[in-house]
Design an enzyme around this catalytic site. Structure first.
Site, PDB file in Angstrom:
ATOM      1  N   ASP A  80       0.831  -1.206   0.000  1.00 14.81           N
ATOM      2  CA  ASP A  80       0.000   0.000   0.000  1.00 14.81           C
ATOM      3  C   ASP A  80       0.867   1.259   0.000  1.00 14.81           C
ATOM      4  O   ASP A  80       1.973   1.256   0.544  1.00 14.81           O
ATOM      5  CB  ASP A  80      -0.890  -0.033   1.259  1.00 14.81           C
ATOM      6  N   ASN A 129     -10.376  -2.963  -6.854  1.00 13.76           N
ATOM      7  CA  ASN A 129      -9.552  -1.979  -7.580  1.00 13.76           C
ATOM      8  C   ASN A 129     -10.139  -1.574  -8.945  1.00 13.76           C
ATOM      9  O   ASN A 129      -9.719  -0.582  -9.538  1.00 13.76           O
ATOM     10  CB  ASN A 129      -8.108  -2.481  -7.770  1.00 13.76           C
ATOM     11  N   TRP A 130     -11.139  -2.329  -9.427  1.00  9.90           N
ATOM     12  CA  TRP A 130     -11.798  -1.951 -10.686  1.00  9.90           C
ATOM     13  C   TRP A 130     -12.511  -0.612 -10.548  1.00  9.90           C
ATOM     14  O   TRP A 130     -12.847   0.024 -11.534  1.00  9.90           O
ATOM     15  CB  TRP A 130     -12.819  -3.020 -11.110  1.00  9.90           C
ATOM     16  N   TRP A 136       3.111   7.846  -2.248  1.00  6.63           N
ATOM     17  CA  TRP A 136       4.544   8.011  -2.542  1.00  6.63           C
ATOM     18  C   TRP A 136       4.706   8.963  -3.726  1.00  6.63           C
ATOM     19  O   TRP A 136       5.530   9.890  -3.678  1.00  6.63           O
ATOM     20  CB  TRP A 136       5.167   6.646  -2.858  1.00  6.63           C
ATOM     21  N   THR A 138     -10.312  -7.226  -6.180  1.00  7.48           N
ATOM     22  CA  THR A 138     -11.591  -7.180  -6.908  1.00  7.48           C
ATOM     23  C   THR A 138     -12.235  -5.795  -6.764  1.00  7.48           C
ATOM     24  O   THR A 138     -13.109  -5.440  -7.551  1.00  7.48           O
ATOM     25  CB  THR A 138     -12.558  -8.268  -6.381  1.00  7.48           C
ATOM     26  N   ARG A 153     -11.296   2.065  -9.533  1.00  9.50           N
ATOM     27  CA  ARG A 153     -10.371   3.196  -9.777  1.00  9.50           C
ATOM     28  C   ARG A 153     -10.610   3.773 -11.176  1.00  9.50           C
ATOM     29  O   ARG A 153     -11.206   3.116 -12.024  1.00  9.50           O
ATOM     30  CB  ARG A 153      -8.921   2.714  -9.645  1.00  9.50           C
ATOM     31  N   ASN A 164       1.449   3.374  -2.895  1.00 12.09           N
ATOM     32  CA  ASN A 164       2.079   3.797  -4.155  1.00 12.09           C
ATOM     33  C   ASN A 164       1.630   5.202  -4.551  1.00 12.09           C
ATOM     34  O   ASN A 164       2.437   6.032  -4.973  1.00 12.09           O
ATOM     35  CB  ASN A 164       1.705   2.836  -5.293  1.00 12.09           C
ATOM     36  N   GLY A 165       0.335   5.456  -4.403  1.00 11.78           N
ATOM     37  CA  GLY A 165      -0.224   6.753  -4.783  1.00 11.78           C
ATOM     38  C   GLY A 165       0.333   7.875  -3.917  1.00 11.78           C
ATOM     39  O   GLY A 165       0.731   8.936  -4.423  1.00 11.78           O
ATOM     40  N   SER A 185      -8.490  -5.348   4.244  1.00 10.07           N
ATOM     41  CA  SER A 185      -8.937  -5.056   2.875  1.00 10.07           C
ATOM     42  C   SER A 185      -9.279  -6.303   2.049  1.00 10.07           C
ATOM     43  O   SER A 185      -8.858  -6.420   0.898  1.00 10.07           O
ATOM     44  CB  SER A 185      -7.877  -4.214   2.140  1.00 10.07           C
TER      45      SER A 185
HETATM   46  C1  FPP Z   1      -1.586   0.222  -3.510  1.00  9.99           C
HETATM   47  O1  FPP Z   1      -1.207   1.552  -3.542  1.00  9.99           O
HETATM   48  C2  FPP Z   1      -1.048  -0.513  -4.643  1.00  9.99           C
HETATM   49  C3  FPP Z   1      -1.772  -1.081  -5.651  1.00  9.99           C
HETATM   50  C4  FPP Z   1      -3.232  -1.056  -5.717  1.00  9.99           C
HETATM   51  C5  FPP Z   1      -1.128  -1.764  -6.781  1.00  9.99           C
HETATM   52  C6  FPP Z   1       0.078  -2.533  -6.406  1.00  9.99           C
HETATM   53  C7  FPP Z   1       0.732  -3.059  -7.590  1.00  9.99           C
HETATM   54  C8  FPP Z   1       2.044  -3.050  -7.804  1.00  9.99           C
HETATM   55  C9  FPP Z   1       3.012  -2.502  -6.858  1.00  9.99           C
HETATM   56  C10 FPP Z   1       2.616  -3.649  -9.021  1.00  9.99           C
HETATM   57  C11 FPP Z   1       2.000  -4.943  -9.438  1.00  9.99           C
HETATM   58  C12 FPP Z   1       2.921  -5.671 -10.250  1.00  9.99           C
HETATM   59  C13 FPP Z   1       2.764  -6.915 -10.728  1.00  9.99           C
HETATM   60  C14 FPP Z   1       3.910  -7.601 -11.302  1.00  9.99           C
HETATM   61  C15 FPP Z   1       1.479  -7.637 -10.713  1.00  9.99           C
HETATM   62  P1  FPP Z   1      -2.324   2.665  -3.705  1.00  9.99           P
HETATM   63  O2  FPP Z   1      -2.430   3.007  -5.141  1.00  9.99           O
HETATM   64  O3  FPP Z   1      -3.589   2.187  -3.076  1.00  9.99           O
HETATM   65  O4  FPP Z   1      -1.674   3.833  -2.886  1.00  9.99           O
HETATM   66  P2  FPP Z   1      -2.415   4.952  -2.043  1.00  9.99           P
HETATM   67  O5  FPP Z   1      -3.190   4.255  -0.966  1.00  9.99           O
HETATM   68  O6  FPP Z   1      -1.300   5.762  -1.509  1.00  9.99           O
HETATM   69  O7  FPP Z   1      -3.284   5.692  -3.011  1.00  9.99           O
END
Ligand code: FPP
Length: 246
Positions: free
Chosen positions: A23, A71-72, A28, A69, A74, A25-26, A202
Protein backbone atom coordinates in the site's frame (compact mmCIF):
# COMPACT_ATOMS: atom_id res chain seq x y z
CA UNK A 1 -3.55 -26.94 7.57
CA UNK A 2 -0.15 -25.21 7.17
CA UNK A 3 2.83 -26.57 9.04
CA UNK A 4 4.36 -24.82 12.01
CA UNK A 5 7.21 -22.53 10.84
CA UNK A 6 10.52 -24.33 10.38
CA UNK A 7 13.93 -23.42 11.77
CA UNK A 8 16.11 -22.07 8.96
CA UNK A 9 19.85 -22.65 8.65
CA UNK A 10 20.58 -19.81 11.08
CA UNK A 11 18.46 -21.60 13.67
CA UNK A 12 15.77 -18.92 13.53
CA UNK A 13 12.09 -19.25 12.80
CA UNK A 14 11.25 -18.10 9.31
CA UNK A 15 7.58 -17.81 8.39
CA UNK A 16 6.68 -20.22 5.59
CA UNK A 17 4.05 -17.94 4.09
CA UNK A 18 4.50 -14.17 4.07
CA UNK A 19 1.68 -12.12 2.54
CA UNK A 20 2.03 -8.44 1.72
CA UNK A 21 -0.49 -5.66 1.18
CA UNK A 22 1.62 -3.29 -0.91
CA UNK A 23 0.00 0.00 0.00
CA UNK A 24 1.00 3.62 -0.51
CA UNK A 25 2.08 3.80 -4.16
CA UNK A 26 -0.22 6.75 -4.78
CA UNK A 27 0.89 8.66 -1.70
CA UNK A 28 4.54 8.01 -2.54
CA UNK A 29 3.97 9.57 -5.97
CA UNK A 30 2.18 12.53 -4.42
CA UNK A 31 5.08 13.02 -2.02
CA UNK A 32 7.46 13.06 -5.00
CA UNK A 33 5.23 15.49 -6.91
CA UNK A 34 4.58 12.84 -9.57
CA UNK A 35 1.58 11.07 -11.11
CA UNK A 36 0.19 7.98 -9.35
CA UNK A 37 1.60 5.86 -12.20
CA UNK A 38 5.13 6.67 -11.05
CA UNK A 39 4.28 5.16 -7.65
CA UNK A 40 3.12 1.89 -9.20
CA UNK A 41 6.19 1.83 -11.44
CA UNK A 42 8.48 2.27 -8.44
CA UNK A 43 6.37 -0.29 -6.54
CA UNK A 44 7.53 -2.90 -9.06
CA UNK A 45 11.14 -2.23 -8.07
CA UNK A 46 10.17 -2.88 -4.45
CA UNK A 47 8.57 -6.18 -5.52
CA UNK A 48 11.89 -7.25 -7.03
CA UNK A 49 13.90 -6.31 -3.93
CA UNK A 50 11.51 -7.98 -1.53
CA UNK A 51 11.05 -11.15 -3.61
CA UNK A 52 14.79 -11.77 -3.84
CA UNK A 53 15.32 -11.11 -0.14
CA UNK A 54 12.37 -13.31 0.90
CA UNK A 55 13.74 -16.13 -1.24
CA UNK A 56 17.22 -15.72 0.26
CA UNK A 57 15.77 -15.81 3.77
CA UNK A 58 14.01 -19.13 3.19
CA UNK A 59 10.39 -17.97 2.90
CA UNK A 60 8.43 -20.70 1.08
CA UNK A 61 5.58 -18.59 -0.31
CA UNK A 62 5.44 -14.82 -0.78
CA UNK A 63 1.95 -13.64 -1.70
CA UNK A 64 1.62 -10.08 -3.00
CA UNK A 65 -1.72 -8.28 -3.22
CA UNK A 66 -1.29 -6.73 -6.66
CA UNK A 67 -4.89 -6.04 -7.71
CA UNK A 68 -8.05 -6.53 -5.68
CA UNK A 69 -11.59 -7.18 -6.91
CA UNK A 70 -12.33 -3.68 -5.56
CA UNK A 71 -9.55 -1.98 -7.58
CA UNK A 72 -11.80 -1.95 -10.69
CA UNK A 73 -13.47 1.06 -9.05
CA UNK A 74 -10.37 3.20 -9.78
CA UNK A 75 -10.33 5.59 -12.77
CA UNK A 76 -10.13 3.63 -16.08
CA UNK A 77 -6.72 5.11 -16.90
CA UNK A 78 -5.24 3.84 -13.64
CA UNK A 79 -6.87 0.40 -14.07
CA UNK A 80 -5.38 0.23 -17.57
CA UNK A 81 -1.95 1.09 -16.20
CA UNK A 82 -2.21 -1.49 -13.39
CA UNK A 83 -3.18 -4.16 -15.95
CA UNK A 84 -0.04 -3.34 -17.93
CA UNK A 85 2.27 -3.77 -14.93
CA UNK A 86 2.51 -7.59 -14.96
CA UNK A 87 3.46 -7.43 -18.66
CA UNK A 88 6.33 -5.00 -17.95
CA UNK A 89 7.34 -6.78 -14.79
CA UNK A 90 7.60 -10.29 -16.19
CA UNK A 91 9.22 -9.14 -19.44
CA UNK A 92 12.12 -7.76 -17.43
CA UNK A 93 12.22 -9.86 -14.29
CA UNK A 94 11.75 -13.50 -15.33
CA UNK A 95 15.53 -14.07 -15.89
CA UNK A 96 16.23 -12.96 -12.32
CA UNK A 97 13.44 -15.18 -11.03
CA UNK A 98 15.06 -18.09 -12.87
CA UNK A 99 18.47 -17.32 -11.36
CA UNK A 100 16.88 -17.41 -7.93
CA UNK A 101 14.90 -20.64 -8.57
CA UNK A 102 11.64 -18.74 -7.87
CA UNK A 103 8.36 -20.14 -9.15
CA UNK A 104 5.50 -17.81 -10.13
CA UNK A 105 1.90 -18.56 -9.16
CA UNK A 106 -1.30 -16.57 -9.33
CA UNK A 107 -4.49 -16.54 -7.29
CA UNK A 108 -7.49 -14.54 -8.45
CA UNK A 109 -10.37 -14.47 -10.89
CA UNK A 110 -8.90 -14.63 -14.38
CA UNK A 111 -12.16 -14.05 -16.27
CA UNK A 112 -12.12 -10.22 -16.08
CA UNK A 113 -8.38 -9.83 -16.63
CA UNK A 114 -7.49 -8.54 -20.15
CA UNK A 115 -5.92 -11.08 -22.52
CA UNK A 116 -2.38 -9.64 -22.72
CA UNK A 117 -2.16 -9.36 -18.91
CA UNK A 118 -3.46 -12.90 -18.43
CA UNK A 119 -1.07 -14.25 -21.05
CA UNK A 120 1.96 -12.53 -19.50
CA UNK A 121 1.16 -14.05 -16.10
CA UNK A 122 0.52 -17.49 -17.62
CA UNK A 123 3.78 -17.28 -19.58
CA UNK A 124 5.76 -16.44 -16.41
CA UNK A 125 4.06 -19.34 -14.59
CA UNK A 126 5.03 -21.66 -17.43
CA UNK A 127 8.62 -20.36 -17.69
CA UNK A 128 9.22 -20.88 -13.98
CA UNK A 129 7.20 -24.06 -13.46
CA UNK A 130 10.23 -26.30 -12.91
CA UNK A 131 11.77 -24.03 -10.27
CA UNK A 132 11.83 -25.59 -6.83
CA UNK A 133 12.50 -22.57 -4.59
CA UNK A 134 10.18 -19.91 -3.24
CA UNK A 135 6.73 -19.47 -4.77
CA UNK A 136 6.06 -15.86 -5.75
CA UNK A 137 2.29 -15.79 -5.60
CA UNK A 138 0.46 -12.83 -7.15
CA UNK A 139 -3.03 -12.10 -5.87
CA UNK A 140 -4.42 -10.50 -8.99
CA UNK A 141 -8.12 -9.65 -9.29
CA UNK A 142 -8.36 -11.34 -5.92
CA UNK A 143 -11.01 -10.86 -3.22
CA UNK A 144 -11.34 -12.89 -0.04
CA UNK A 145 -15.12 -12.84 0.20
CA UNK A 146 -15.59 -13.79 -3.46
CA UNK A 147 -13.10 -16.61 -2.95
CA UNK A 148 -15.17 -18.02 -0.07
CA UNK A 149 -18.41 -17.66 -2.09
CA UNK A 150 -16.89 -19.57 -5.02
CA UNK A 151 -15.60 -22.30 -2.70
CA UNK A 152 -19.10 -22.61 -1.22
CA UNK A 153 -20.66 -22.95 -4.68
CA UNK A 154 -18.20 -25.69 -5.57
CA UNK A 155 -19.03 -27.59 -2.37
CA UNK A 156 -22.79 -27.26 -3.00
CA UNK A 157 -22.33 -28.63 -6.52
CA UNK A 158 -20.38 -31.60 -5.17
CA UNK A 159 -23.08 -32.32 -2.58
CA UNK A 160 -25.84 -32.09 -5.22
CA UNK A 161 -23.98 -34.42 -7.57
CA UNK A 162 -23.39 -36.90 -4.75
CA UNK A 163 -19.59 -36.56 -4.91
CA UNK A 164 -19.53 -35.17 -1.37
CA UNK A 165 -21.68 -36.03 1.65
CA UNK A 166 -23.02 -32.99 3.52
CA UNK A 167 -21.77 -34.51 6.80
CA UNK A 168 -18.22 -34.59 5.40
CA UNK A 169 -18.06 -30.79 4.99
CA UNK A 170 -15.33 -29.53 7.29
CA UNK A 171 -12.84 -26.66 7.59
CA UNK A 172 -10.32 -28.76 5.66
CA UNK A 173 -12.83 -29.38 2.84
CA UNK A 174 -13.66 -25.69 2.52
CA UNK A 175 -9.99 -24.75 2.69
CA UNK A 176 -9.19 -27.18 -0.11
CA UNK A 177 -11.71 -25.38 -2.34
CA UNK A 178 -10.15 -21.93 -1.88
CA UNK A 179 -7.97 -20.38 -4.59
CA UNK A 180 -4.98 -20.94 -2.29
CA UNK A 181 -5.32 -24.71 -2.76
CA UNK A 182 -2.55 -24.14 -5.33
CA UNK A 183 -0.09 -23.26 -2.56
CA UNK A 184 -0.99 -25.99 -0.07
CA UNK A 185 0.42 -26.96 2.39
CA UNK A 186 1.53 -23.33 2.89
CA UNK A 187 -1.83 -21.72 2.19
CA UNK A 188 -2.32 -20.33 5.70
CA UNK A 189 -0.51 -17.02 6.19
CA UNK A 190 2.15 -16.91 8.91
CA UNK A 191 3.13 -13.25 8.61
CA UNK A 192 1.02 -10.49 7.08
CA UNK A 193 2.81 -7.24 6.23
CA UNK A 194 1.08 -4.00 5.26
CA UNK A 195 2.95 -0.89 4.23
CA UNK A 196 1.96 2.80 4.38
CA UNK A 197 0.75 2.90 7.98
CA UNK A 198 -2.77 1.62 7.25
CA UNK A 199 -3.89 -1.18 9.54
CA UNK A 200 -6.66 -3.17 7.89
CA UNK A 201 -7.09 -6.41 5.95
CA UNK A 202 -8.94 -5.06 2.87
CA UNK A 203 -10.55 -8.38 1.89
CA UNK A 204 -7.15 -10.10 1.62
CA UNK A 205 -6.88 -13.82 2.38
CA UNK A 206 -9.69 -13.66 4.96
CA UNK A 207 -9.70 -17.37 5.78
CA UNK A 208 -5.94 -17.83 5.48
CA UNK A 209 -5.12 -14.99 7.90
CA UNK A 210 -7.06 -16.58 10.78
CA UNK A 211 -3.90 -17.12 12.86
CA UNK A 212 -1.33 -14.91 11.15
CA UNK A 213 0.92 -12.39 12.85
CA UNK A 214 0.59 -8.81 11.59
CA UNK A 215 3.45 -6.40 10.87
CA UNK A 216 2.70 -2.80 9.90
CA UNK A 217 5.30 -0.53 8.36
CA UNK A 218 4.85 3.22 8.02
CA UNK A 219 6.87 3.24 4.78
CA UNK A 220 5.07 3.63 1.47
CA UNK A 221 5.48 0.50 -0.66
CA UNK A 222 7.97 2.02 -3.17
CA UNK A 223 10.28 2.78 -0.20
CA UNK A 224 10.10 -0.81 1.08
CA UNK A 225 13.45 -2.66 0.96
CA UNK A 226 14.91 -6.06 1.69
CA UNK A 227 16.16 -4.69 5.00
CA UNK A 228 12.63 -3.71 6.02
CA UNK A 229 11.54 -7.26 5.23
CA UNK A 230 14.37 -8.46 7.48
CA UNK A 231 13.03 -6.23 10.28
CA UNK A 232 9.57 -7.80 9.86
CA UNK A 233 11.08 -11.30 9.92
CA UNK A 234 13.11 -10.43 13.04
CA UNK A 235 9.98 -9.11 14.71
CA UNK A 236 8.12 -12.31 13.79
CA UNK A 237 10.82 -14.34 15.52
CA UNK A 238 9.90 -12.70 18.81
CA UNK A 239 6.19 -13.51 18.53
CA UNK A 240 4.60 -16.28 20.51
CA UNK A 241 2.06 -18.08 18.35
CA UNK A 242 -0.44 -20.03 20.38
CA UNK A 243 -3.22 -20.80 17.86
CA UNK A 244 -5.85 -20.29 20.55
CA UNK A 245 -4.05 -22.39 23.19
CA UNK A 246 -2.27 -20.94 26.24
C1 FPP B 1 -1.59 0.22 -3.51
O1 FPP B 1 -1.21 1.55 -3.54
C2 FPP B 1 -1.05 -0.51 -4.64
C3 FPP B 1 -1.77 -1.08 -5.65
C4 FPP B 1 -3.23 -1.06 -5.72
C5 FPP B 1 -1.13 -1.76 -6.78
C6 FPP B 1 0.08 -2.53 -6.41
C7 FPP B 1 0.73 -3.06 -7.59
C8 FPP B 1 2.04 -3.05 -7.80
C9 FPP B 1 3.01 -2.50 -6.86
C10 FPP B 1 2.62 -3.65 -9.02
C11 FPP B 1 2.00 -4.94 -9.44
C12 FPP B 1 2.92 -5.67 -10.25
C13 FPP B 1 2.76 -6.92 -10.73
C14 FPP B 1 3.91 -7.60 -11.30
C15 FPP B 1 1.48 -7.64 -10.71
P1 FPP B 1 -2.32 2.67 -3.71
O2 FPP B 1 -2.43 3.01 -5.14
O3 FPP B 1 -3.59 2.19 -3.08
O4 FPP B 1 -1.67 3.83 -2.89
P2 FPP B 1 -2.42 4.95 -2.04
O5 FPP B 1 -3.19 4.26 -0.97
O6 FPP B 1 -1.30 5.76 -1.51
O7 FPP B 1 -3.28 5.69 -3.01
Amino acid sequence: MGDQPQLNNNNKFIPDHVAVIMDGNGRWAEKMGEERKAGHQEGMEAIKRVSIRASERGVKVLTLYAFSTENWKRPPQEVKFLMQLPVNFFDRFVPELQENNIKVNMIGFKDKVPGPTKRSIEKAIDQTKNNTGMILNFAFNYGGRAEIVEATKSIVEKVISGELNKKAISEEVLQSELLTRSIQPYDEVDLLIRSSGEQRLSNFLLWQNAYSEFYFSKLFWPDFTGDVLDEALDDYQNRSRRYGAI
